[in-house]
Design an enzyme around this catalytic site. Structure first.
Site, PDB file in Angstrom:
ATOM      1  CB  CYS A 253      57.703  45.370  35.974  1.00  0.00           C
ATOM      2  SG  CYS A 253      59.270  44.562  35.644  1.00  0.00           S
TER       3      CYS A 253
ATOM      4  NE  ARG B 265      39.233  39.593  41.641  1.00  0.00           N
ATOM      5  CZ  ARG B 265      37.930  39.370  41.431  1.00  0.00           C
ATOM      6  NH1 ARG B 265      37.535  38.417  40.611  1.00  0.00           N
ATOM      7  NH2 ARG B 265      37.033  40.115  42.047  1.00  0.00           N
TER       8      ARG B 265
ATOM      9  CB  ILE C 237      32.776  42.792  34.924  1.00  0.00           C
ATOM     10  CG1 ILE C 237      33.742  41.784  34.263  1.00  0.00           C
ATOM     11  CG2 ILE C 237      32.971  44.187  34.355  1.00  0.00           C
ATOM     12  CD1 ILE C 237      33.427  41.534  32.806  1.00  0.00           C
TER      13      ILE C 237
END
Lengths: 318, 318
Positions: free
Chosen positions: B150, B185, B209
Site C-alpha cells: 500500500c 530503505r 545510513i
C-alpha cells in the site's frame, strides 16, 4: 540475471503525428469563424526553396479551410505592397518568403508588416513581448494573445505534446525543474527558443560556437522573466549530462550531437534540416523527434487563426 | 532588471486532494460489482496506533460502500483465524494490524494470509512479483493484476497524479529519464518503493545510513527489471543535486533533508509521520507533498477492489 531485449526503449515521434493533433485544434477554432481567414504570401525572389515553402503553405491552407493568395511581386515594390496589405481589411495575415534582398533591407521589410497581421511573429513589438515574457497584446484585459515566432513555437508545441510541459503546474511555470540544452543561438530560432523555454520555467543552456549561456528565471522562478548569464568554461560536456531535453538546430551535414554525453532517457529534438543526431541516439533517448517542419506549418496557421481571434469583436479602441 | 515576487513557485499538494481523485476511480469500480467487497481487519494487540488505524479503515470503508468487519482476537488464535478467513468465501480481503508479537512470528502471520486476500500486498509471491517486475498473477493471459504494497503504491499514485509519470511513454517505462532519491530503505516501504520506481524506468538512488544503492534497468532500459548496485562514496551530496524527485521517509523528529542540496524545481514527497523537509523546501521545489497517509488508505481499498475484480468470473481453474 535479468533478461535483455534488443529493441530500444526510445519512441521515435514523427512531426506528422504531432502536426495532425495540432491541426485538429486549429480546424476546430476555424469552424467558429464566419469567413475563412485570408493569408497573403509575398514571393519576390527566384529562390526554389522559397517557392517550395509557398507551395506548401498554399496546399496546407487549401486542405484546411484557410484562404491563401500568392502575391508574386517585384522586390522593389514589395514594401509598398506590404503597406497596402496592412491597410486592406480583407487581408488577415501575411507572410514574406525570405530572403528578398538578402541584406539588412530584409529586416526593414519584416518591420513593415503590421504586428496585427504578422503570422510569423517577427514584428519588433512581438519579439519584444516574447523576450519580456509579456503574453498579451492588451495587458490590462489579457484577451489578445501575442503572436510567437513559428519555429520556436513549434518546438514548444512539440514539448507540450510529449508531456514535457507538466500541466499539473501553473501556466507559465510548466517547465520548472527541467534542464534543456538548445544547440544554436540564431536570432530567428535558437535565441528566441531559449528565451521562451526559460520564461516557462526551464533552466536553459544555450550553446553555440562562442560558448554557453544560461537562460533562467533564477531560484524558485522568482524573476518574472528570464535573465541570461555567460557560463564560463562550459561546453556540451557540462550541459548535456544534466539535460532532460536536448534540442539541436545546427545547419551542417556533418555536425552530430555527441551521443555519449546525452543522459539516459533524455528527449532529443532536431530542428535542423540536417540530421544533428546520430542513429545511436535511440540507444539513450526516451523520445527522439527527427524533424519538426510539419509542425511549423501548422503553427503558422494557428498564428493566423489567433490573429483573427484577436480582432476586437465590438467597436473596440484597438 | 526583472521584477521579483515574494510568493514561491512551489505547489503544496495535500494528500486529501490526491486521495479524492483516486477514490472516485475506486468507487466507480465498486459500482460495477453486485455485492460490496468485505474486508476483515484483525486486531490482536493493545497498540493505540493500531486501533486508530483500524477505526480509520472502518470509517473509510463505511463511507465508500465497502463492508468492514473488525475481528478482535487473541493473538494466540490469530494464525488459525487467518486460515479460517482464507477458506471463507464471504471474506474478500483481510488486513492484520501489526505489530502482533513484534517478532519474526509476525512474518509467519503475514505469510499465512492468502495472496488472493492480501490487501496489503505483503504475501511472499506478491513481494516476489513486485521485485521481479511481474505485473500479473496469470502471466499467460495477463488479466489478474498482482497486488502491490500500500504505501509504496500510494507514492506511485501520487507521482502519477503529479504527472511525473509521462503517459506519452509506454506503460512500464513512464519514468524513463527521471532520477529519484528515496531516503529510507526499509523492507516495508523504502526498498520496495525504490524497486517499483526503477522497474517503471527511473534511475533511483536509495539512501540510508549504510550508504547509497542505485536501482536501475540500465542503459536504454534494456533490462526487463531493475538491478541494484552499491554506489561507493556517494551520499546525499551526490544524489540530491541530480534528482528530479526526492522522497523521504525517515522516522525521526529531528531529521531534515538538506534543502541546499535539492535541485531547483524538484518534486519533494514526505512519507514519514515526521516532517522530513524544512519549510524552506518551498523556496526550491516545484511541488511539495508533506504527507501521504490519506492516499495510502484509498490504495488499500483499491487493492481490495482489485482482489475482487481478480476473481475468475467463470469456473476458471485459478
Amino acid at each position: 540475471m535479468s533478461s535483455t531485449s534488443t529493441a530500444t526503449s526510445c519512441k521515435v515521434v514523427l512531426a506528422g503525428s504531432i502536426a495532425k493533433k495540432l491541426l485538429e485544434e486549429v480546424t476546430a477554432g476555424l469552424r467558429t469563424l464566419e469567413t475563412p481567414p485570408r493569408l497573403h504570401g509575398f514571393l519576390a525572389n527566384k529562390d526554389p526553396a522559397a517557392r517550395m515553402y509557398a507551395d506548401w503553405t498554399a496546399k496546407t491552407c487549401r486542405e484546411n479551410g484557410f484562404e491563401f493568395i500568392l502575391r508574386e511581386v517585384d522586390r522593389e515594390v514589395l514594401e509598398d505592397e506590404i503597406r497596402n496589405a496592412n491597410d486592406d481589411d480583407l487581408v488577415d495575415g501575411m507572410i514574406v518568403y525570405y530572403p528578398v534582398f538578402d541584406s539588412r533591407r530584409d529586416q526593414t521589410l519584416q518591420w513593415t508588416v503590421s504586428m496585427y497581421k504578422d503570422v510569423e511573429g517577427l514584428s519588433p513589438q512581438l519579439i519584444s513581448n516574447m523576450y519580456q515574457n509579456v503574453r498579451f497584446l492588451d495587458p490590462s484585459t489579457n484577451l489578445r494573445k501575442s503572436i510567437l515566432p513559428c519555429t520556436p513555437l513549434a518546438v514548444i508545441k512539440i514539448l507540450e505534446y510529449l508531456q514535457i510541459y507538466n500541466t499539473f503546474l501553473d501556466y507559465g511555470k510548466r517547465l520548472f525543474g527541467r534542464r534543456i540544452t538548445v544547440i544554436n543561438r540564431s536570432e530567428v530560432v535558437g535565441r528566441p527558443l531559449a528565451a521562451l523555454l526559460a520564461n516557462d520555467g526551464a533552466e536553459v543552456y544555450s550553446v553555440d560556437i562562442t560558448g554557453v549561456q544560461r537562460f533562467s528565471r533564477g531560484s524558485g522562478l522568482k524573476q518574472q522573466r528570464h535573465e541570461v548569464n555567460d557560463v564560463e568554461g562550459w561546453g556540451l560536456e557540462q550541459c548535456l549530462p544534466l539535460s532532460d531535453v536536448v534540442i539541436s538546430g545546427v545547419p551542417s551535414e556533418t555536425y552530430k550531437v555527441p551521443t555519449d554525453l546525452i543522459r539516459e532517457g533524455a528527449v532529443c529534438i532536431n530542428f535542423s534540416s540536417d540530421k544533428n543526431f546520430s542513429p545511436d541516439v535511440k540507444e539513450k533517448a526516451s523520445i527522439y523527434v527527427p524533424a519538426i517542419g510539419k509542425v511549423t506549418i501548422v503553427v503558422l496557421l494557428r498564428n493566423l487563426l489567433r490573429i483573427v481571434q484577436n480582432k476586437p469583436q465590438t467597436n473596440g479602441s484597438a
